[in-house]
Design an enzyme around this catalytic site. Sequence first.
Site, PDB file in Angstrom:
ATOM      1  N   SER A  24      15.020 -23.118 -25.830  1.00  0.00           N
ATOM      2  CA  SER A  24      15.380 -24.427 -25.820  1.00  0.00           C
ATOM      3  C   SER A  24      14.368 -24.420 -26.646  1.00  0.00           C
ATOM      4  O   SER A  24      12.409 -23.963 -26.862  1.00  0.00           O
ATOM      5  CB  SER A  24      14.653 -24.646 -24.572  1.00  0.00           C
ATOM      6  OG  SER A  24      14.935 -26.181 -24.949  1.00  0.00           O
ATOM      7  N   TYR A  59       8.356 -24.605 -17.986  1.00  0.00           N
ATOM      8  CA  TYR A  59       9.302 -25.308 -18.442  1.00  0.00           C
ATOM      9  C   TYR A  59       9.137 -24.321 -19.923  1.00  0.00           C
ATOM     10  O   TYR A  59      10.074 -23.144 -20.657  1.00  0.00           O
ATOM     11  CB  TYR A  59      10.247 -26.033 -19.082  1.00  0.00           C
ATOM     12  CG  TYR A  59      11.893 -26.056 -19.158  1.00  0.00           C
ATOM     13  CD1 TYR A  59      12.472 -24.585 -18.423  1.00  0.00           C
ATOM     14  CD2 TYR A  59      11.967 -26.526 -20.436  1.00  0.00           C
ATOM     15  CE1 TYR A  59      14.012 -24.833 -19.175  1.00  0.00           C
ATOM     16  CE2 TYR A  59      13.430 -25.956 -21.246  1.00  0.00           C
ATOM     17  CZ  TYR A  59      14.318 -25.542 -20.804  1.00  0.00           C
ATOM     18  OH  TYR A  59      15.831 -25.356 -20.815  1.00  0.00           O
TER      19      TYR A  59
HETATM   20  N1  LIG Z   1      21.020 -29.253 -20.595  1.00  0.00           N
HETATM   21  C1  LIG Z   1      19.969 -29.839 -21.816  1.00  0.00           C
HETATM   22  O1  LIG Z   1      19.748 -30.496 -22.545  1.00  0.00           O
HETATM   23  C2  LIG Z   1      19.030 -27.727 -22.094  1.00  0.00           C
HETATM   24  C3  LIG Z   1      18.763 -28.000 -23.690  1.00  0.00           C
HETATM   25  C4  LIG Z   1      17.733 -26.635 -23.658  1.00  0.00           C
HETATM   26  C5  LIG Z   1      18.539 -25.369 -23.061  1.00  0.00           C
HETATM   27  N2  LIG Z   1      18.892 -26.063 -22.022  1.00  0.00           N
HETATM   28  C6  LIG Z   1      19.247 -24.477 -21.353  1.00  0.00           C
HETATM   29  O2  LIG Z   1      20.732 -24.231 -21.331  1.00  0.00           O
HETATM   30  C7  LIG Z   1      20.752 -23.183 -20.443  1.00  0.00           C
HETATM   31  C8  LIG Z   1      22.069 -23.356 -19.399  1.00  0.00           C
HETATM   32  O3  LIG Z   1      20.989 -25.476 -18.550  1.00  0.00           O
HETATM   33  P1  LIG Z   1      22.655 -26.232 -18.154  1.00  0.00           P
HETATM   34  O4  LIG Z   1      22.420 -27.429 -18.928  1.00  0.00           O
HETATM   35  O5  LIG Z   1      24.160 -26.096 -18.284  1.00  0.00           O
HETATM   36  O6  LIG Z   1      21.889 -26.577 -17.177  1.00  0.00           O
HETATM   37  P2  LIG Z   1      22.542 -27.087 -15.412  1.00  0.00           P
HETATM   38  O7  LIG Z   1      23.933 -28.030 -15.253  1.00  0.00           O
HETATM   39  O8  LIG Z   1      21.490 -27.230 -14.448  1.00  0.00           O
HETATM   40  O9  LIG Z   1      23.225 -24.842 -15.479  1.00  0.00           O
HETATM   41  C9  LIG Z   1      21.831 -23.967 -14.803  1.00  0.00           C
HETATM   42  C10 LIG Z   1      22.832 -23.009 -14.165  1.00  0.00           C
HETATM   43  O10 LIG Z   1      21.615 -21.775 -14.554  1.00  0.00           O
HETATM   44  C11 LIG Z   1      21.766 -21.331 -13.068  1.00  0.00           C
HETATM   45  N3  LIG Z   1      21.085 -20.525 -12.420  1.00  0.00           N
HETATM   46  C12 LIG Z   1      20.075 -21.187 -12.375  1.00  0.00           C
HETATM   47  N4  LIG Z   1      18.612 -19.938 -11.278  1.00  0.00           N
HETATM   48  C13 LIG Z   1      20.178 -18.922 -11.213  1.00  0.00           C
HETATM   49  C14 LIG Z   1      20.296 -17.959 -11.619  1.00  0.00           C
HETATM   50  N5  LIG Z   1      18.390 -17.361 -10.179  1.00  0.00           N
HETATM   51  N6  LIG Z   1      20.705 -16.931 -10.755  1.00  0.00           N
HETATM   52  C15 LIG Z   1      21.805 -17.332 -11.398  1.00  0.00           C
HETATM   53  N7  LIG Z   1      22.645 -18.262 -12.237  1.00  0.00           N
HETATM   54  C16 LIG Z   1      21.784 -19.116 -11.363  1.00  0.00           C
HETATM   55  C17 LIG Z   1      23.035 -22.122 -11.838  1.00  0.00           C
HETATM   56  O11 LIG Z   1      23.698 -21.459 -10.977  1.00  0.00           O
HETATM   57  P3  LIG Z   1      24.001 -22.605  -9.884  1.00  0.00           P
HETATM   58  O12 LIG Z   1      24.691 -23.173  -9.622  1.00  0.00           O
HETATM   59  O13 LIG Z   1      24.092 -21.328  -8.263  1.00  0.00           O
HETATM   60  O14 LIG Z   1      22.493 -22.885  -9.523  1.00  0.00           O
HETATM   61  C18 LIG Z   1      23.539 -22.692 -13.320  1.00  0.00           C
HETATM   62  O15 LIG Z   1      25.259 -22.271 -13.644  1.00  0.00           O
HETATM   63  C19 LIG Z   1      19.976 -23.041 -19.805  1.00  0.00           C
HETATM   64  O16 LIG Z   1      19.079 -21.749 -19.904  1.00  0.00           O
HETATM   65  C20 LIG Z   1      18.766 -24.533 -19.815  1.00  0.00           C
HETATM   66  O17 LIG Z   1      17.228 -23.745 -19.980  1.00  0.00           O
HETATM   67  C21 LIG Z   1      19.727 -26.679 -21.328  1.00  0.00           C
END
Ligand SMILES: NC(=O)c1ccc[n+]([C@@H]2O[C@H](COP(=O)([O-])OP(=O)(O)OC[C@H]3O[C@@H](n4cnc5c(N)ncnc54)[C@H](OP(=O)(O)O)[C@@H]3O)[C@@H](O)[C@H]2O)c1
Length: 222
Positions: free
Chosen positions: A128, A144
């Site tokens: 990120s 974070y």
């Molecule tokens: N969205 C943004 O703007 C943004 C920006 C920068 C970086 N990111 C990064 O992008 C990645 C994906 O994020 P997202 O936006 O798609 O978020 P999200 O919709 O909240 O999804 C998070 C994912 O991580 C999984 N997860 C969390 N803890 C876990 C664990 N202990 N074991 C296995 N899976 C786990 C969740 O599974 P469960 O359903 O089981 O909880 C879910 O599939 C993350 O690394 C996040 O930090 C996102």
Amino acid sequence: MQTVLVTGANRGLGLEFARQYHEAGWHVIAASRQPDEAAQTRAWSAELLQLDVRSEVDIRSLAHVLKGRQIDLLINNAGYHPGTQQLGQLDYSNWPTAFHVNAIAPLQIAEALLPLIPPGGKIINIGSRLGSIACNEGEGSYAYRATKAALHCITRSLAIDLAPKQILVAALHPGWVKTDMGTSAADIEVGESVSNMRNVIATLGSHNTGLLINYDGEVISW
Ligand SMILES: NC(=O)c1ccc[n+]([C@@H]2O[C@H](COP(=O)([O-])OP(=O)(O)OC[C@H]3O[C@@H](n4cnc5c(N)ncnc54)[C@H](OP(=O)(O)O)[C@@H]3O)[C@@H](O)[C@H]2O)c1
């Protein structure tokens, strides 16, 4: 057929990575905490595997189940945001979970699956911009930011260690994306973020291994 393994593949960016790689003709291994509930990925005949990234047992079992197979692309996508927490109101109780999911687990998973990744294979850690120290303009998110900065550091170390094996490693910033984590106030749609990141991943070579790269291909300073 090339194989991609995506963690946290049940929703958000992980689900979209699984969908787009499936559509592009890849074999998709969709790892998530509750694969039985991953109805969408099952519909695309993805291989659904159990993985709580905080569980060493799950990581060992994943490596065991996949023994002898080839993983061309590992996407460490699963992530946890412990809240934006401002100074004076910091809640330290969820820091260990955040470090475990965002920084320790991606390294453990990469290390466990390393024997399956061939020369020319790629490891992508979803980092990120918030973890860039150079880009930090405040506004809290201490935990974070710290966990993603740690993940970036790990990405660089892995890239250096794996260069002799011709395994490429990068951290990608997906943009501010409309997911549960990014919220509906975010800038870009999941599909746009992932298709751009797929383009970046496709161009990843020895010239840009070990970097933090934005979804549009721009390098972000550490
Ligand atoms: N969205 C943004 O703007 C943004 C920006 C920068 C970086 N990111 C990064 O992008 C990645 C994906 O994020 P997202 O936006 O798609 O978020 P999200 O919709 O909240 O999804 C998070 C994912 O991580 C999984 N997860 C969390 N803890 C876990 C664990 N202990 N074991 C296995 N899976 C786990 C969740 O599974 P469960 O359903 O089981 O909880 C879910 O599939 C993350 O690394 C996040 O930090 C996102």
